[in-house]
Design an enzyme around this catalytic site. Sequence first.
Site, PDB file in Angstrom:
ATOM      1  N   PRO A   2      40.908  35.446  48.962  1.00  0.00           N
ATOM      2  CA  PRO A   2      40.913  35.057  50.378  1.00  0.00           C
ATOM      3  C   PRO A   2      40.640  36.195  51.352  1.00  0.00           C
ATOM      4  CG  PRO A   2      42.844  34.234  49.236  1.00  0.00           C
ATOM      5  CD  PRO A   2      42.230  35.277  48.375  1.00  0.00           C
ATOM      6  N   GLU A   3      39.387  36.444  51.617  1.00  0.00           N
ATOM      7  CA  GLU A   3      39.009  37.297  52.731  1.00  0.00           C
ATOM      8  C   GLU A   3      38.705  36.360  53.903  1.00  0.00           C
ATOM      9  OE1 GLU A   3      36.226  40.404  51.652  1.00  0.00           O
ATOM     10  OE2 GLU A   3      36.792  40.266  49.560  1.00  0.00           O
ATOM     11  N   LYS A  58      42.623  37.522  58.096  1.00  0.00           N
ATOM     12  CA  LYS A  58      43.023  36.728  56.925  1.00  0.00           C
ATOM     13  C   LYS A  58      44.275  35.909  57.207  1.00  0.00           C
ATOM     14  CE  LYS A  58      41.257  40.646  54.323  1.00  0.00           C
ATOM     15  NZ  LYS A  58      41.618  41.829  53.520  1.00  0.00           N
ATOM     16  N   HIS A  92      50.237  25.725  40.063  1.00  0.00           N
ATOM     17  CA  HIS A  92      50.679  26.832  40.919  1.00  0.00           C
ATOM     18  C   HIS A  92      50.850  26.435  42.379  1.00  0.00           C
ATOM     19  CE1 HIS A  92      49.957  29.148  37.389  1.00  0.00           C
ATOM     20  NE2 HIS A  92      48.642  29.081  37.488  1.00  0.00           N
ATOM     21  N   ARG A 111      49.753  34.151  41.882  1.00  0.00           N
ATOM     22  CA  ARG A 111      50.356  35.475  41.673  1.00  0.00           C
ATOM     23  C   ARG A 111      51.455  35.811  42.655  1.00  0.00           C
ATOM     24  NH1 ARG A 111      44.746  38.530  40.096  1.00  0.00           N
ATOM     25  NH2 ARG A 111      44.050  36.757  38.879  1.00  0.00           N
ATOM     26  N   ARG A 259      40.013  51.311  44.823  1.00  0.00           N
ATOM     27  CA  ARG A 259      39.421  49.975  44.655  1.00  0.00           C
ATOM     28  C   ARG A 259      38.058  50.053  43.990  1.00  0.00           C
ATOM     29  NH1 ARG A 259      43.345  46.367  44.893  1.00  0.00           N
ATOM     30  NH2 ARG A 259      44.910  47.254  46.248  1.00  0.00           N
TER      31      ARG A 259
END
Length: 271
Positions: A2-3, A58, A92, A111, A259
């Site tokens: 999710p950007e 976001k 989830h 997560r 990253r």
Amino acid sequence: MPELPEVETYRRYFEATCLHQPIEAIDVEDRKLLTTDYATLTETLIGQTFVSTKRVGKNLFIYTNGGSTLHMHFGMTGDLEYYHSSLDRPRHARILFIFKSGFNLGFICPRKFERIGLVEGVDAYLKKKKIAPDALDISLEELTYNIRKRKSFIKPVLLDQSTVAGIGNWIVDEVLFQAKIHPEMLSNQLNDSEIGRIFSATRYVLETAIEHEANYGRFPQHFLIHSREWDVSPYEDAGRHKRCPCDKVETEHMQVGGRTTYYCPECQVLR
DNA sequence: TAGCTTGTTAGTTA
DNA sequence: ATAACTAACAAGCT
């Protein structure tokens, strides 16, 4: 993933499905996902309806008819799914908004990096979290100021939500590729032309991504993102290629600011 | 299987 | 005090 483009897509999905229905119950599987205690959340929201939304970077904010503001952050893997039968409860879906209509909104978070909670107000929240203007709203002047005042690699500076809001690890690589700027250029050494290219590329990449509802596999072939390794359907996999769209070399990857970073050594040279 | 992962932040260092 | 950088967070996937 999710950007900004995903969150904008979720926002539109939410508006198309969840407005103006009384909330009957909220089911929370793991209270660590809440930034407001469970009792307050339910006492505030049950019986109310969602009436409108706002996205900054976001962050998704949802206003209710009772004057409350709900905040959602999708972390690294969050998603929304609206469904009817409890048999269709998505995997989830750890928080459920159960509407009196019989429909449900599942907040999906494999997560547990995702968060939901009430906030006092959007502006206060943004100020407290030092979140800069949205990447689609920020002016060239403010972007220039925020980039030049920092002294670090441009990639981590653009990832910092206090520089500009909404850019994540994949978008930043795409923006720097389209702007033909090496991710390890120092932010305070970029000239007006280079920052102008970052500004334009940001809008171009984000608008293109939103048009495709953040479905990366459908992005134009001259996008660097096709060099990335990710989990895709066989259909999308066919569109993947390691060769830079410039067609001179293969793209490379390295670590920048901890990253994974993809770039083209031909198109993006350190100055 | 052990190592990797899209975001954010607490903690450390300078 | 502030900025820069790193590691950790949780869990699933390969």
